[in-house]
Design a protein around this motif. Sequence first.
Motif, PDB file in Angstrom:
ATOM      1  N   LYS A 164      28.871  28.627  -0.161  1.00 53.68           N
ATOM      2  CA  LYS A 164      29.661  27.399   0.004  1.00 53.68           C
ATOM      3  C   LYS A 164      31.086  27.724   0.426  1.00 53.68           C
ATOM      4  O   LYS A 164      31.717  26.973   1.188  1.00 53.68           O
ATOM      5  N   SER A 187      38.997  22.793 -11.352  1.00 54.36           N
ATOM      6  CA  SER A 187      38.816  22.206 -10.017  1.00 54.36           C
ATOM      7  C   SER A 187      37.550  21.369  -9.907  1.00 54.36           C
ATOM      8  O   SER A 187      37.355  20.657  -8.922  1.00 54.36           O
ATOM      9  N   LEU A 217      27.990  21.640  -7.219  1.00 52.41           N
ATOM     10  CA  LEU A 217      27.760  21.643  -5.782  1.00 52.41           C
ATOM     11  C   LEU A 217      26.693  20.617  -5.392  1.00 52.41           C
ATOM     12  O   LEU A 217      26.507  20.363  -4.216  1.00 52.41           O
ATOM     13  N   PRO A 267      35.278  18.263 -10.424  1.00 55.09           N
ATOM     14  CA  PRO A 267      35.514  16.845 -10.727  1.00 55.09           C
ATOM     15  C   PRO A 267      34.883  16.434 -12.051  1.00 55.09           C
ATOM     16  O   PRO A 267      33.750  16.821 -12.359  1.00 55.09           O
ATOM     17  N   SER A 296      28.296  27.273   6.253  1.00 52.20           N
ATOM     18  CA  SER A 296      28.857  26.836   7.529  1.00 52.20           C
ATOM     19  C   SER A 296      28.114  27.439   8.717  1.00 52.20           C
ATOM     20  O   SER A 296      28.281  27.007   9.845  1.00 52.20           O
ATOM     21  N   GLU A 331      39.776  26.539  -1.148  1.00 53.22           N
ATOM     22  CA  GLU A 331      39.172  25.826  -2.267  1.00 53.22           C
ATOM     23  C   GLU A 331      37.856  25.170  -1.868  1.00 53.22           C
ATOM     24  O   GLU A 331      37.743  24.551  -0.806  1.00 53.22           O
ATOM     25  N   ILE A 332      36.856  25.299  -2.722  1.00 47.16           N
ATOM     26  CA  ILE A 332      35.543  24.698  -2.483  1.00 47.16           C
ATOM     27  C   ILE A 332      35.605  23.204  -2.776  1.00 47.16           C
ATOM     28  O   ILE A 332      36.250  22.764  -3.724  1.00 47.16           O
ATOM     29  N   THR A 333      34.905  22.422  -1.954  1.00 46.04           N
ATOM     30  CA  THR A 333      34.771  20.989  -2.217  1.00 46.04           C
ATOM     31  C   THR A 333      33.510  20.744  -3.021  1.00 46.04           C
ATOM     32  O   THR A 333      32.396  21.025  -2.559  1.00 46.04           O
ATOM     33  N   PHE A 334      33.676  20.263  -4.243  1.00 40.48           N
ATOM     34  CA  PHE A 334      32.530  19.960  -5.096  1.00 40.48           C
ATOM     35  C   PHE A 334      32.104  18.511  -4.876  1.00 40.48           C
ATOM     36  O   PHE A 334      32.938  17.626  -4.693  1.00 40.48           O
ATOM     37  N   GLU A 335      30.804  18.283  -4.911  1.00 41.88           N
ATOM     38  CA  GLU A 335      30.275  16.961  -4.584  1.00 41.88           C
ATOM     39  C   GLU A 335      29.802  16.176  -5.795  1.00 41.88           C
ATOM     40  O   GLU A 335      29.462  15.004  -5.682  1.00 41.88           O
ATOM     41  N   LYS A 336      29.763  16.819  -6.955  1.00 42.31           N
ATOM     42  CA  LYS A 336      29.199  16.160  -8.128  1.00 42.31           C
ATOM     43  C   LYS A 336      30.194  16.174  -9.283  1.00 42.31           C
ATOM     44  O   LYS A 336      30.777  17.212  -9.599  1.00 42.31           O
ATOM     45  N   GLU A 337      30.384  15.029  -9.911  1.00 38.61           N
ATOM     46  CA  GLU A 337      31.212  14.951 -11.113  1.00 38.61           C
ATOM     47  C   GLU A 337      30.361  15.323 -12.327  1.00 38.61           C
ATOM     48  O   GLU A 337      29.245  14.818 -12.483  1.00 38.61           O
TER      49      GLU A 337
END
Length: 418
Positions: free
Chosen positions: A204, A332, A418, A334, A172, A297-303
């Motif tokens: 992250k 958590s 990530l 995806p 950030s 909570e971290i936002t993950f971008e990859k399944e």
Amino acid sequence: MNEIMNCMQCGFCLPACPTYRQTGKEVASPRGRIALMKGVAQESLDVDSEFEDNMYLCLGCRACETACPAGVPYGSLVETAREVVETHKKEEKKAPFIRDIIFNKVFPYPKRIDKMGTVLWAAQSAGLQTMAQKTGLINLLPRPMAEMQQAVEKIASPSERKKRQKVMRAESGKANLKIGMFKGCIMDVMFYEANQATARVLNKAGCEVIFVDDQVCCGALHAHAGEKDGAVDLAKRNIEAFERAGVDFIVNNAGGCGAALKEYHHWFHDEPEWKERAMTFVSKMRDANELLAELPEITFEKELNVRVTYQDSCHLAHGQGIRNQPRQLIRSIPGVEYIEMIDADSCCGSAGIYNITNFDMSMRILDDKMKNVQQTKAHIIVTSNPGCLLQMKQGIIRAGMKDQMEAVHIMDLLDRAL
């Protein structure tokens, strides 16, 4: 002596103990070993080879502490017993030369460990490891080393390790926390990328990560091997290094190291000033799983779309009481289908250098563990300790599952998403 006498000999520890389950012998159980310790303390037994063998057959997994209704601190008791053994051997001038090399000439010096990593990288890059395996020359090594080297994956090159940024900024741009990364000794050589992955995941989460200068081995191997003076010296050096860094938290990603780091204040009973400094150090210490569970909570971008199971590090689960946080983090991600393993918190047989010093027992314990792993039908088995990671890689090889499953450090798994 009081802590030894607190053992009620109830036997709750027996089914929790890996060596008792393998042998069925009372002396191979926590209860039996404590009885031997009482005998030595009361001078009715000698510090002989039988006493030494039984103390060192223990993996130090501390599952018995979780099972014990009386709260007997078995881990510290067995470390003290080993210290008695090593002191006796030094007095008798029977201490092995190789032991002096390992504990006094190698582990206290990070640069020497780094050079050993460079030698291993060079051997791998030149194809010597592969050639030795194909020609059978690898069998000239002692059997434990010959077999365990199969699980050692490619070491990061010296140039790659030198390129590491000392400070890794939060994604950030604004760090909520300043984190001092405890690199570990073997961890930072054999699993260098897991340390980098840990830093990226913390970035992250909004943390600035600093790879603190002048840190050394945590001292766990020394403490477990009865070399308490060496462990205390390493602890002092780490406390000083992180005091200078002025960080909010100190984070590690190795369950075994973390358990030792969080117990530093127990190592200074006769040094009040150092005990106080150690308590401040311990108050800042967090396992990476532990801290991440406390942060947004971290936002993950990859399944990832994989089936995953988790192997508890004994010192993370039994030593630090951290069980749910790694599982929450895995769930958590995806696309992950999480499968809980039967007896996930039973020891895999790694236990520091146990898989070298007690190879046959270690492999028996590992083979039993792999039966539970196979039942999950997972694509990935996740661990949170370098020793466990190497051991589970070896377990996959022994089970003939190299094409079906991989062992991954939890921070590497999170980094993938990530």
